[in-house]
Design a protein around this motif. Structure first.
Motif, PDB file in Angstrom:
ATOM      1  N   LEU A 197      -0.220  -5.500   4.337  1.00 24.10           N
ATOM      2  CA  LEU A 197       1.081  -5.429   3.673  1.00 24.10           C
ATOM      3  C   LEU A 197       1.327  -4.063   3.081  1.00 24.10           C
ATOM      4  N   VAL A 198       0.233  -3.388   2.718  1.00 25.88           N
ATOM      5  CA  VAL A 198       0.398  -2.079   2.094  1.00 25.88           C
ATOM      6  C   VAL A 198      -0.274  -1.034   2.980  1.00 25.88           C
ATOM      7  N   THR A 199       0.237   0.158   2.918  1.00 26.81           N
ATOM      8  CA  THR A 199      -0.368   1.283   3.635  1.00 26.81           C
ATOM      9  C   THR A 199      -0.496   2.445   2.664  1.00 26.81           C
ATOM     10  N   PRO A 200      -1.453   3.310   2.862  1.00 29.13           N
ATOM     11  CA  PRO A 200      -2.541   3.169   3.836  1.00 29.13           C
ATOM     12  C   PRO A 200      -3.534   2.086   3.433  1.00 29.13           C
ATOM     13  N   LEU A 229       4.218  -4.227   4.896  1.00 30.56           N
ATOM     14  CA  LEU A 229       5.087  -5.402   4.829  1.00 30.56           C
ATOM     15  C   LEU A 229       6.425  -5.116   5.502  1.00 30.56           C
ATOM     16  N   GLY A 283      -4.973   2.411  -0.406  1.00 26.70           N
ATOM     17  CA  GLY A 283      -4.755   3.719  -1.007  1.00 26.70           C
ATOM     18  C   GLY A 283      -5.090   4.866  -0.072  1.00 26.70           C
ATOM     19  N   ASN A 321       1.697   2.054  -0.670  1.00 24.36           N
ATOM     20  CA  ASN A 321       2.991   1.410  -0.829  1.00 24.36           C
ATOM     21  C   ASN A 321       3.125   0.235   0.134  1.00 24.36           C
ATOM     22  N   SER A 373      -8.145   2.804  -3.943  1.00 22.36           N
ATOM     23  CA  SER A 373      -8.498   4.209  -4.078  1.00 22.36           C
ATOM     24  C   SER A 373      -7.266   5.037  -3.745  1.00 22.36           C
ATOM     25  N   GLY A 374      -6.599   5.493  -4.793  1.00 19.86           N
ATOM     26  CA  GLY A 374      -5.426   6.335  -4.587  1.00 19.86           C
ATOM     27  C   GLY A 374      -4.158   5.541  -4.315  1.00 19.86           C
ATOM     28  N   ASP A 375      -3.129   6.290  -4.004  1.00 21.04           N
ATOM     29  CA  ASP A 375      -1.787   5.732  -3.908  1.00 21.04           C
ATOM     30  C   ASP A 375      -1.551   4.975  -2.593  1.00 21.04           C
TER      31      ASP A 375
END
Lengths: 594, 105
Positions: B72-75, A126, B90, A122, A118-120
């Motif tokens: 590993l990813v945020t949020p 990691l 996301g 990154n 849901s949404g962006d």
């Protein structure tokens, strides 16, 4: 081949003065290919299809570093950490103690495929983990394995690219010496998606695993190395029980050392023929058809050498050790004592079992470990089955070269198929490498098949180039006197020359006779053709005459008939003639004119 | 659970009940993470009527928790309880999707 101490940065001393700091990879041969190692604080990309060995390359780099006090982080997106540990242990590398000591960190990073999006987002998570770990361990080396798997979560090429750039920037900012591995598909479709990585990375290495004529070969090629030269050729490599070994292919060159002193062949008569025996550090070829006694002759030498206290490595592509040992008992050669003493070591392998590179690697490793004085390869003709056409050449050439450098005698057996087996030696491209050639062959004399032996070529030796009969008895081989043929003493080349001359003369005569015969045949044919033509002409003339006569006869006959007819009913004949005439002229015209 | 920085835990935890446990992993200074936090708080007002616990973890401060949870990813929002565990990547901008994932529809 020698493993240097990894983890220590080197001023590139190998070649091509470059100030780029490099780190020794610790992978055998790779540092030669890269002229020193991976670029320090930069990113190296390993491309290749599944099963090409990318992870092992990354792992070996970190492992060799870790055991030399250079901590490393291994992040894998493809396998569970436990599976990686097990696979690594299979290569003889135990990660557990290194992990305990904080010299190795294995991160089985798993992206939840069930996760909702849901949404962006990154890859900060990691990076935070890696940064935290790197700081606490003081790690400067990192391998990120199967990066493409992580990137799948973005499901969008543009975002993937942005994240990879962010990752790259982060690695550079933190001066991490990084190795990234990315899977490429055989078709290359996935590759194009990550093509920009080739531009982004400072060093790009392509791995490949293909089967050529049923034999698998692994190859490595460096595509680019920013700021440094490198070996541009494809380099074959093998994955062994002790990691990766790369053998730069361009290194095949002859470095001849002077031949060593003479040594006994194991048979006094043969020593006499050879003016003292074989020469040390030379390459000897025993060539002959099946059953001529190549292995027996080779083992005669083996036992003699071992009994002198020298060590022999016997590379057997033909039969198992047990089969050879029992087979040699019948000609009275007992290999068991020398095997027991550890003077003889037998290495058996199926030529098809692996590629020439791996065979070579194993042979060289055995030589390194065993340090033999002599190496026997039985039979070099089997090496053809290692795969490509060039494989046997490469294998033998490199093996012989390596032995020559070390001053090791090489004894090769070669199974030929034809009777003129001298021709088959020149057919093999390695003849320049061979110092001594011994030909074994069967010769039929008076309905009896006899074994013949001849020393065809012997560098730096006065060898008697004559065929000698030899027999295989229950107490080894026995070389007899010079062969006495039907017409007297057979004396090597002179006899051969004479034979050739006679053969030539015979052939010339045969050709001449054939020519004459042909000529006569032709002349006879010509004559017969002429007769036939004339006969035909005559027959035609006769036929014409007959025809004329017949015609004349008919005419006369007709005249008689007509004469009779005129006389008997001339009126009716005239009437009959007139009726069609009238009809022909047309009815209308006739009526009008009348 | 949180050895390196106990502050993060104290700051982020708002105990309101026992059943429902949510954790939001974020990189503190990231716009995405701020959005995720705002979105989660709005969602909490409108849809999270039952007693619940929520926790904010800044991965930059506390990488160990991120590591333990394979973040590993945020949020990244994780529903720890009730099971089954649910992960949402996301900034949580798509409310419908988040509610569906958290079984709140």
């Amino acid at each position: 081949m020698a493993k240097r101490t990894p983890g220590k940065e080197t001023k590139n001393t190998t070649t091509k003065a470059s100030e780029l700091p490099k780190v020794v990879t610790g992978i055998a041969g790779l540092d030669d290919v890269l002229y020193g190692g991976f670029p320090v604080g930069r990113t190296t990309l390993l491309n290749g299809g599944p099963g090409t060995g990318k992870s092992i390359f990354g792992m070996e780099f970190l492992y060799r570093g870790a055991i030399n006090d250079e901590p490393g982080i291994f992040v894998t997106f493809e396998e569970r950490a436990e599976a990686v540990r097990e696979n690594t242990l299979a290569l003889g590398w135990d990660l557990a103690p290194l992990e305990k000591e904080g010299k190795f960190f294995l991160f089985g990073a798993h992206v939840d495929p069930q996760a909702a999006i849901s949404g962006d987002f990154n890859v900060k998570g990691l990076l935070a983990i890696v940064e935290g770990k790197a700081k606490s361990m003081g790690a400067r080396h990192i391998v990120i394995d199967a990066l493409d798997v992580l990137m799948r979560v973005f499901d969008n090429p543009v975002r993937e690219r942005n994240e990879l750039y962010a990752l790259h920037d982060w690695l550079n900012d933190h001066e991490m010496t990084a190795v990234l591995t990315v899977k490429t598909s055989a078709g290359g479709d996935i590759m194009s998606r990550y093509e920009f990585l080739d531009y982004m990375a400072d060093c790009v290495i392509q791995l490949d695993h293909r089967a050529v004529e049923q034999v698998s070969t692994r190859r490595l090629r460096v595509i680019k190395y920013r700021g440094s030269d490198f070996i541009h050729n494809e380099c074959p490599f093998v994955i062994t029980g002790n990691g990766i070994s790369i053998i730069p292919i361009s290194a095949v060159e002859l470095r001849h050392k002077a031949l060593g002193p003479k040594m006994p062949t194991g048979h006094p008569r043969l020593d006499t023929i050879m003016d003292g025996g074989y020469r040390r550090a030379s390459t000897i070829l025993i060539s002959g058809t099946a059953g001529t006694g190549k292995t027996t002759l080779a083992n005669t030498f083996v036992v003699a050498a071992c009994e002198r206290g020298e060590k022999v490595l016997y590379i057997n592509f033909e039969e198992s050790q047990e089969a050879m040992v029992s087979g040699m008992l019948s000609p009275g050669i007992d290999l068991r004592p020398v095997l027991r003493d550890g003077k003889l070591r037998v290495m058996t392998a199926m030529p098809e079992a692996m590629g020439a590179e791996e065979h070579l690697f194993q042979a060289l490793r055995s030589i390194e470990a065993f340090q033999p004085d002599h190496v026997v390869v039985d039979a070099m003709s089997s090496c053809r089955r290692m795969g490509t056409k060039q494989a046997d050449y490469e294998y033998l050439m490199r093996l012989a070269n390596a032995c020559k450098e070390k001053g090791i005698t090489v004894l090769l057996t070669n199974q030929t198929t034809g009777f003129r087996n001298e021709d088959e030696i020149t057919g093999i491209d390695i003849s320049s490498m061979i110092d001594t050639v011994i030909i074994l062959r069967f010769v039929e004399i008076g309905g009896e098949l006899n074994r013949m032996l001849m020393v065809l070529k012997s560098r730096g030796q006065n060898a008697a180039s004559q065929y000698r009969e030899y027999v295989i008895t229950d107490h080894g081989i026995d070389v007899l006197d010079v062969y006495i043929g039907g017409g007297g003493v057979l004396t090597g080349t002179a006899r051969q020359e004479q034979e050739a001359k006679e053969a030539f003369e015979a052939r010339r005569k045969r050709v001449e006779i054939e020519l004459r015969e042909h000529d006569i045949k032709r002349k006879r044919a010509e004559m017969e053709a002429e007769i036939a033509r004339q006969r035909a002409e005559l027959e035609t003339a006769e036929a014409e005459l007959k025809a004329l006569q017949l015609e004349e006869g008919l005419v006369e006959k007709g005249r008689d008939i007509r004469g009779k007819m005129r006389g008997e009913d001339a009126n009716s004949l005239r009437l009959n003639k007139r009726v069609p005439q009238r009809k022909e002229r047309g009815t209308g015209g006739k009526e009008d004119t009348k | 659970m949180n050895r390196s920085d106990p502050k993060a835990k104290i700051r982020g935890t708002e105990a309101q009940g026992e059943e429902y446990i949510l954790r939001l992993f974020m990189a503190d200074n990231e716009p995405n993470s701020r959005q995720a936090r705002e979105n989660l708080e709005r969602l909490q007002e409108t849809h999270l009527k039952m007693p619940h616990k929520k926790e904010f973890v800044d991965v930059l401060e506390d990488f160990q928790t991120a590591l333990d949870n394979n973040v590993l990813v945020t949020p990244c929002l994780i529903l720890d309880s009730p099971l089954p565990k649910v992960t949402v990547f996301g900034n949580l901008s798509d409310t419908e999707k988040v509610l569906a994932a958290l079984r709140l529809t």
